[in-house]
Design a protein around this motif. Structure first.
Motif, short mmCIF file in Angstrom:
data_model
loop_
_atom_site.label_atom_id
_atom_site.label_comp_id
_atom_site.label_asym_id
_atom_site.label_seq_id
_atom_site.Cartn_x
_atom_site.Cartn_y
_atom_site.Cartn_z
N HIS A 126 0.83 -1.21 0.00
CA HIS A 126 0.00 0.00 0.00
C HIS A 126 0.87 1.27 0.00
O HIS A 126 0.63 2.20 -0.75
CB HIS A 126 -0.94 -0.01 1.21
CG HIS A 126 -1.56 1.31 1.53
ND1 HIS A 126 -2.44 1.94 0.68
CD2 HIS A 126 -1.41 2.15 2.60
CE1 HIS A 126 -2.82 3.09 1.22
NE2 HIS A 126 -2.20 3.25 2.38
N HIS A 235 -7.84 8.83 3.45
CA HIS A 235 -7.24 9.00 2.12
C HIS A 235 -8.05 9.98 1.27
O HIS A 235 -7.67 10.29 0.14
CB HIS A 235 -7.13 7.65 1.39
CG HIS A 235 -5.81 6.99 1.61
ND1 HIS A 235 -4.82 6.95 0.66
CD2 HIS A 235 -5.29 6.37 2.70
CE1 HIS A 235 -3.76 6.33 1.14
NE2 HIS A 235 -4.02 5.95 2.38
N HIS A 264 -2.48 10.91 8.58
CA HIS A 264 -2.05 10.03 7.49
C HIS A 264 -1.22 10.74 6.43
O HIS A 264 -0.47 10.09 5.69
CB HIS A 264 -3.29 9.37 6.88
CG HIS A 264 -3.04 7.96 6.44
ND1 HIS A 264 -2.38 7.04 7.21
CD2 HIS A 264 -3.35 7.32 5.28
CE1 HIS A 264 -2.29 5.89 6.55
NE2 HIS A 264 -2.86 6.05 5.37
N HIS A 268 2.34 9.05 5.54
CA HIS A 268 2.80 8.65 4.20
C HIS A 268 4.04 9.44 3.79
O HIS A 268 4.81 8.98 2.95
CB HIS A 268 1.70 8.82 3.16
CG HIS A 268 0.83 7.59 3.01
ND1 HIS A 268 0.99 6.66 2.01
CD2 HIS A 268 -0.20 7.14 3.77
CE1 HIS A 268 0.10 5.69 2.15
NE2 HIS A 268 -0.64 5.96 3.21
#
Ligand code: ST9
Ligand code: ZN
Ligand code: ZN
Length: 322
Positions: A126, A235, A264, A268
């Protein structure tokens, strides 16, 4: 003894090499891929969610201790995913002693989200191939797919092809990970269903019915959904202070449910950071747990993005929010 070690090393190598070879299933996938629905998963997940809805009725009839127990099980479940499968095994963002790894593996079996190896494998894929066909829960395919839909269909062939280019030797080498994978079903039966159900009944006389539905079914379903929110909502909705060119976002609502995993965009951008969030700015229960483990001598070598790196990145690529 030496011979035994050689055999087990050879076995691991063999298993790894076999994993790299295309299987009949892979060949079939090449010719037939097109959202092949796995009806077994659809039926089981639907059933689980109906049972969780029914559990809500039982809340008012249960003893307060049972509700507290269900919440405690939720926290242990969450740590098995956040501090275990995610920050330790997927990202190697800190080191853990054998004792802590055993605790986290048991907690992870309570979470019943696939074994640690499979979870970490999908998660590494991912990160590496985010928002492409090779992303197992590719958020470009919408909220439903990235939340739960990806578990209802066979994986896109790119997930497996690209996944096989990544290195999982560290996971093969971790005996706790391999042991949990080998005895996964038994460990889930004990940790996710048996212990949460038996304790309230045996210790304070709750009915088996109430403890099963509240501490097992409801707790499990909530934990699944809040975890999936990271893949879906985080997301799609939120700000991007660290990198506006990527989809993952900061989402405080998701962070609360996931004991600190909703930052997030930061995660990332700096996936190796053991806190998965900017130091000092956010309350992060999983980080507090790892810090406490370091204090006890059970964890060490926490990796952290420096303040300067974060500031530079914000200036260079952030969306200007904080
Ligand atoms: C669940 C997972 O819910 C949840 C993950 C959440 C992630 C959140 C991430 C966010 C981070 C932060 C954490 C927040 C957490 C907060 C917690 C708070 C409480 N690379 O998979 P198969 C190969 S699970 C390389 O069967 P199909 C491999 O050879 C819920 N290779 O594919 C494999 O064989 P093996 C309960 C790969 O047939 C073979 O392909 N569980 C890769 O397409 C076949 O693999 C379920 O619902 C890869 N990435 O089936 C069951 N992947 O494994 C769900 C595969 O033997 N799963 N290969 O090596 C399934 O039923 C199936 O996987 C499927 C796909 C139907 C979805
Ligand atoms: Zn991650
Ligand atoms: Zn993500």
């Amino acid at each position: 003894m030496e011979e035994k070690e050689n055999i087990s090393f050879c076995d691991k190598q063999k298993a790894f090499n076999t994993a790299l070879e295309p299987t009949t299933k892979d060949q079939k996938r090449k010719s037939t891929y097109h959202d092949e629905i796995v009806w077994r998963n659809v039926i089981l997940m639907t059933l689980l969610h109906f049972m969780a809805l029914y559990s809500l009725i039982l809340i008012s009839q249960a003893q307060i201790l049972t509700l507290l127990w269900a919440y405690l099980c939720f926290l242990v479940t969450a740590l098995g995913v956040t501090a275990g499968a995610h920050r330790l095994w997927s990202h190697r963002s800190y080191k853990a002693t054998l004792t802590l790894r055993i605790f986290l593996a048991l907690a992870n079996s309570m979470a019943f989200q696939n074994d640690i190896f499979e979870w970490a494998r999908d998660h590494r894929v991912h990160h590496k191939f985010s928002e492409t066909d090779a992303d197992p829960h590719d958020a470009r395919r919408g909220l439903f797919f990235s939340h739960i839909g990806w578990l209802f269909v066979r994986k896109h062939k790119a997930v497996i092809e690209k996944g096989k280019t990544l290195d999982f030797q560290d996971l093969f080498a971790d005996q706790v990970v391999m042991f949990q994978r080998k005895y996964y079903k038994t460990s889930v039966a004990i940790m996710c269903f048996l212990i949460p159900t038996i304790v309230p009944w045996y210790v304070w006389g709750e009915s088996l019915w109430n403890s099963y539905f509240l501490a097992s079914i409801l707790r499990y379903t909530i934990a699944l959904n809040v975890s999936w929110l990271v893949n879906s909502v985080a997301h799609l909705y939120g700000n991007r202070p660290y990198d506006k060119t990527i989809n993952p976002r900061e989402n405080r609502f998701v962070s609360i449910g996931t004991i600190g995993e909703g930052f997030h965009n930061f995660h990332h951008t700096f996936p190796y950071d053991y806190s998965a969030s900017e130091f000092g700015l956010k309350l992060n229960p999983t980080t507090c747990f790892i810090d406490f483990m370091c204090f006890l001598g059970l964890a060490s070598d926490c990796k952290k993005a420096t303040k300067q790196m974060i500031l530079d990145r914000k200036e260079r690529a952030g969306d200007g929010s904080c």
